[in-house]
Write a protein that holds these residues in place. Sequence first.
Motif, PDB file in Angstrom:
ATOM      1  N   ALA A 157       0.822  -1.216   0.000  1.00 22.01           N
ATOM      2  CA  ALA A 157       0.000   0.000   0.000  1.00 22.01           C
ATOM      3  C   ALA A 157       0.851   1.258   0.000  1.00 22.01           C
ATOM      4  O   ALA A 157       0.467   2.278  -0.589  1.00 22.01           O
ATOM      5  CB  ALA A 157      -0.933  -0.003   1.210  1.00 22.01           C
ATOM      6  N   ARG A 158       2.026   1.206   0.620  1.00 18.94           N
ATOM      7  CA  ARG A 158       2.835   2.402   0.770  1.00 18.94           C
ATOM      8  C   ARG A 158       4.015   2.500  -0.183  1.00 18.94           C
ATOM      9  O   ARG A 158       4.494   3.593  -0.450  1.00 18.94           O
ATOM     10  CB  ARG A 158       3.349   2.492   2.209  1.00 18.94           C
ATOM     11  N   ALA A 159       4.495   1.353  -0.713  1.00 21.19           N
ATOM     12  CA  ALA A 159       5.797   1.435  -1.377  1.00 21.19           C
ATOM     13  C   ALA A 159       5.972   0.580  -2.626  1.00 21.19           C
ATOM     14  O   ALA A 159       7.012   0.691  -3.278  1.00 21.19           O
ATOM     15  CB  ALA A 159       6.894   1.051  -0.368  1.00 21.19           C
ATOM     16  N   ILE A 160       5.019  -0.270  -2.978  1.00 22.67           N
ATOM     17  CA  ILE A 160       5.183  -1.138  -4.132  1.00 22.67           C
ATOM     18  C   ILE A 160       4.121  -0.804  -5.172  1.00 22.67           C
ATOM     19  O   ILE A 160       2.927  -0.752  -4.846  1.00 22.67           O
ATOM     20  CB  ILE A 160       5.092  -2.622  -3.729  1.00 22.67           C
ATOM     21  N   PRO A 161       4.500  -0.578  -6.424  1.00 25.01           N
ATOM     22  CA  PRO A 161       3.511  -0.268  -7.461  1.00 25.01           C
ATOM     23  C   PRO A 161       2.485  -1.378  -7.612  1.00 25.01           C
ATOM     24  O   PRO A 161       2.831  -2.565  -7.635  1.00 25.01           O
ATOM     25  CB  PRO A 161       4.365  -0.120  -8.723  1.00 25.01           C
ATOM     26  N   ILE A 162       1.219  -1.000  -7.703  1.00 24.82           N
ATOM     27  CA  ILE A 162       0.132  -1.960  -7.852  1.00 24.82           C
ATOM     28  C   ILE A 162      -0.254  -2.036  -9.326  1.00 24.82           C
ATOM     29  O   ILE A 162      -0.558  -1.016  -9.941  1.00 24.82           O
ATOM     30  CB  ILE A 162      -1.080  -1.547  -6.997  1.00 24.82           C
ATOM     31  N   PRO A 163      -0.238  -3.223  -9.925  1.00 18.47           N
ATOM     32  CA  PRO A 163      -0.581  -3.336 -11.350  1.00 18.47           C
ATOM     33  C   PRO A 163      -1.980  -2.779 -11.625  1.00 18.47           C
ATOM     34  O   PRO A 163      -2.925  -3.051 -10.882  1.00 18.47           O
ATOM     35  CB  PRO A 163      -0.532  -4.844 -11.604  1.00 18.47           C
ATOM     36  N   ASN A 164      -2.090  -2.000 -12.695  1.00 23.67           N
ATOM     37  CA  ASN A 164      -3.400  -1.442 -13.050  1.00 23.67           C
ATOM     38  C   ASN A 164      -4.090  -2.235 -14.144  1.00 23.67           C
ATOM     39  O   ASN A 164      -5.138  -1.819 -14.649  1.00 23.67           O
ATOM     40  CB  ASN A 164      -3.248   0.022 -13.482  1.00 23.67           C
ATOM     41  N   ALA A 167     -13.607  -4.974  -9.029  1.00 18.51           N
ATOM     42  CA  ALA A 167     -14.247  -6.272  -8.855  1.00 18.51           C
ATOM     43  C   ALA A 167     -13.332  -7.299  -8.208  1.00 18.51           C
ATOM     44  O   ALA A 167     -13.737  -8.421  -7.957  1.00 18.51           O
ATOM     45  CB  ALA A 167     -14.718  -6.801 -10.211  1.00 18.51           C
ATOM     46  N   GLY A 168     -12.097  -6.925  -7.942  1.00 20.17           N
ATOM     47  CA  GLY A 168     -11.121  -7.881  -7.455  1.00 20.17           C
ATOM     48  C   GLY A 168     -11.088  -7.993  -5.947  1.00 20.17           C
ATOM     49  O   GLY A 168     -11.523  -7.106  -5.212  1.00 20.17           O
ATOM     50  N   ALA A 169     -10.535  -9.130  -5.496  1.00 18.76           N
ATOM     51  CA  ALA A 169     -10.467  -9.382  -4.059  1.00 18.76           C
ATOM     52  C   ALA A 169      -9.541  -8.406  -3.345  1.00 18.76           C
ATOM     53  O   ALA A 169      -9.682  -8.184  -2.147  1.00 18.76           O
ATOM     54  CB  ALA A 169     -10.003 -10.816  -3.810  1.00 18.76           C
ATOM     55  N   LEU A 170      -8.589  -7.833  -4.060  1.00 21.08           N
ATOM     56  CA  LEU A 170      -7.647  -6.888  -3.454  1.00 21.08           C
ATOM     57  C   LEU A 170      -7.921  -5.461  -3.889  1.00 21.08           C
ATOM     58  O   LEU A 170      -7.033  -4.608  -3.840  1.00 21.08           O
ATOM     59  CB  LEU A 170      -6.209  -7.277  -3.802  1.00 21.08           C
ATOM     60  N   SER A 171      -9.146  -5.184  -4.308  1.00 25.95           N
ATOM     61  CA  SER A 171      -9.470  -3.821  -4.750  1.00 25.95           C
ATOM     62  C   SER A 171      -9.272  -2.812  -3.633  1.00 25.95           C
ATOM     63  O   SER A 171      -8.908  -1.663  -3.871  1.00 25.95           O
ATOM     64  CB  SER A 171     -10.907  -3.764  -5.265  1.00 25.95           C
ATOM     65  N   ARG A 172      -9.478  -3.231  -2.387  1.00 26.63           N
ATOM     66  CA  ARG A 172      -9.292  -2.301  -1.273  1.00 26.63           C
ATOM     67  C   ARG A 172      -7.817  -1.918  -1.113  1.00 26.63           C
ATOM     68  O   ARG A 172      -7.505  -0.834  -0.618  1.00 26.63           O
ATOM     69  CB  ARG A 172      -9.840  -2.892   0.023  1.00 26.63           C
ATOM     70  N   LEU A 173      -6.909  -2.798  -1.549  1.00 28.40           N
ATOM     71  CA  LEU A 173      -5.491  -2.470  -1.471  1.00 28.40           C
ATOM     72  C   LEU A 173      -5.172  -1.279  -2.365  1.00 28.40           C
ATOM     73  O   LEU A 173      -4.467  -0.351  -1.962  1.00 28.40           O
ATOM     74  CB  LEU A 173      -4.651  -3.676  -1.871  1.00 28.40           C
ATOM     75  N   ALA A 174      -5.703  -1.296  -3.578  1.00 28.04           N
ATOM     76  CA  ALA A 174      -5.459  -0.177  -4.490  1.00 28.04           C
ATOM     77  C   ALA A 174      -6.067   1.113  -3.948  1.00 28.04           C
ATOM     78  O   ALA A 174      -5.463   2.187  -4.041  1.00 28.04           O
ATOM     79  CB  ALA A 174      -6.031  -0.498  -5.866  1.00 28.04           C
ATOM     80  N   ALA A 175      -7.257   1.015  -3.366  1.00 27.72           N
ATOM     81  CA  ALA A 175      -7.912   2.207  -2.821  1.00 27.72           C
ATOM     82  C   ALA A 175      -7.147   2.757  -1.628  1.00 27.72           C
ATOM     83  O   ALA A 175      -6.978   3.979  -1.489  1.00 27.72           O
ATOM     84  CB  ALA A 175      -9.343   1.865  -2.423  1.00 27.72           C
TER      85      ALA A 175
END
Length: 612
Positions: free
Chosen positions: A272-279, A287-295
Amino acid sequence: MTLPPRYRIHPAIGFARVGNAPGDEFFLGPELPNQRASGASGIGKPVPPFKVGGKIRRQAVRFRIFEYRESGGVYAPAREITPDLKDVARLTWTVHLANKKASFFRFDGLAGSPLLPRQPRLVRRNRGVTARRTLEIDPGARSISGVSAKPVEFRKGGTSPGSTWPSPPPSPALEYLGELRTDDHGRLLVLGGTGVVARLPGAAAIAAYANNDGWFDDVSDGPVTAELELLLDSKKTSVQVTPAWVIVGPPDFAPDLKPTVTLWDVLFDLTARAIPIPNDESVYTSAGALSRLAAISKNLSTGMSLSSYTPSFDDDVAPILRQAIHSRWVFDAAQFAHVTFGAPVPGASLWSLLADPKAANTLRQSVFARVRKPGTAGLGGDDMPRLLGDDPYDKFKTKRWGLSVTPTQYAVLEQWARGNFLASKLPLASLMAPPVGTLTPDGLDRAALENASGGAFYPGIEVGWQIREPALYLEPFRIKHGAASKYVGDGATTVGPGYFSRQMALPWLADFLQCKVEKQQVTHDEWGWWPAQRPDAVYKSPADAASVASMLPWHRATVGTSQDWPADPGEPTPRPSKMPSYSQMVAAWWKLGVVEPSGAVLVENERASSVP
């Protein structure tokens, strides 16, 4: 035009555990989030019991390959790839386990960490040894393929180029680090060592919790790769498979309890703080299970508060509270402090009040006030978690003497305390997390990481503080093979076999023995280390545990006493002070009891009748 598929191994980081029971008596670690330790049908043995013939079963980890297909510019998991599929021409797994503890630097807390502006002098273990390779256990890589394949062992005597074993050989013989197998669909199984602890001729007896020259153990870690050929238009075509990592750690003596801060929590926060999240991955989209991570990442990348993300009680808050509450089965401080959660109060239970944003926030604020803010010393009333941290004796003045929740967890709790969260949609009859019923690639990642310790990294249980260096990651939760080491003094070292286990205590059981509940040097009250894996105080029977409201009777220190557990209710006075010796621990670690579920309570079972 549709883009080519992607292929990945999951879990991205898998965990196996040593055990001294016969080889076929292993069990499979959890593969679903919130899954209790039960093993898997047709793979090894079901658990509990976690012992056979009084000896501890090894925990295996299973790796799978998933195909991701693109649609509309977004990749989503499409199918699992196994060698029994018609379009799979060849699938070969390769794993390289190693243990390089004896050749690494002596553990000295955060020494070597980029966190320290001024580094102390780093000293090697086994000082005076110039041929460092003679201290390394590196059998080389091993490969396996096919369905239900026979075991392929990491054993001395193979022909792997560059393999090394300690020279002169220690005693007892340490000539095996584990093995590879495949299941009935060709998925990879990795088993670790058998808990051997050995010493070189003439080496001094174990005298320290982390650094003991001339000693060896058989935990390990290393890369997991796969060579995959598919039949495309009737032609064999090699496709790239994103690799994984495996870590072999000590046994978990409370396998159904998650640590208060898990490794999943740590790496979720790191991402959440330091690693790029694939878009372009569906798991991170709306719709993904980790959508809250991106938010969450959109908020924490620029600050430490959640300005636009509204936490969910079920997804964000409840796991933090549960992990703290459940420590009451193994940690005496929590036995007294957390017993009232879920207990009836006028009109509702405390849990239901915590889960409702419309309820008065006094209770939530009082809980939040006890939570130590990351990066602060927490010398006031903010004493949760009551666990020691990465700089427990304040040697480097980092304010990390106490373990903290992660910055992400703290930001979530901050909004929860204010009443800014989504109410629970789950029944409140049980405080146990509902199991996830569908196996998914990201679920495999989480199931592995949430059962590993996220601190204190002093040095830790499975891994140390090197695991939270963002430069070591290829993508969220996935180690980058060959990444440049960020350990100060490592020179040109890259992430390879044995990279993470090398920082751990040598041997592991010395630290395991010493890290019992202790009096904190700043606050002078009792704090713990890793009670969810190395219990401090446990219940002896379901009847005892059922009387949890009166806290009667329990016994202290699964490891830390050499006398019978107290027969009388309540805390022994004076508290037992005699500890087993290191040599007793080497000889009898597998005799310790395992904390297991018994209905709605957890009690210690399978303890040998005589433990030093």
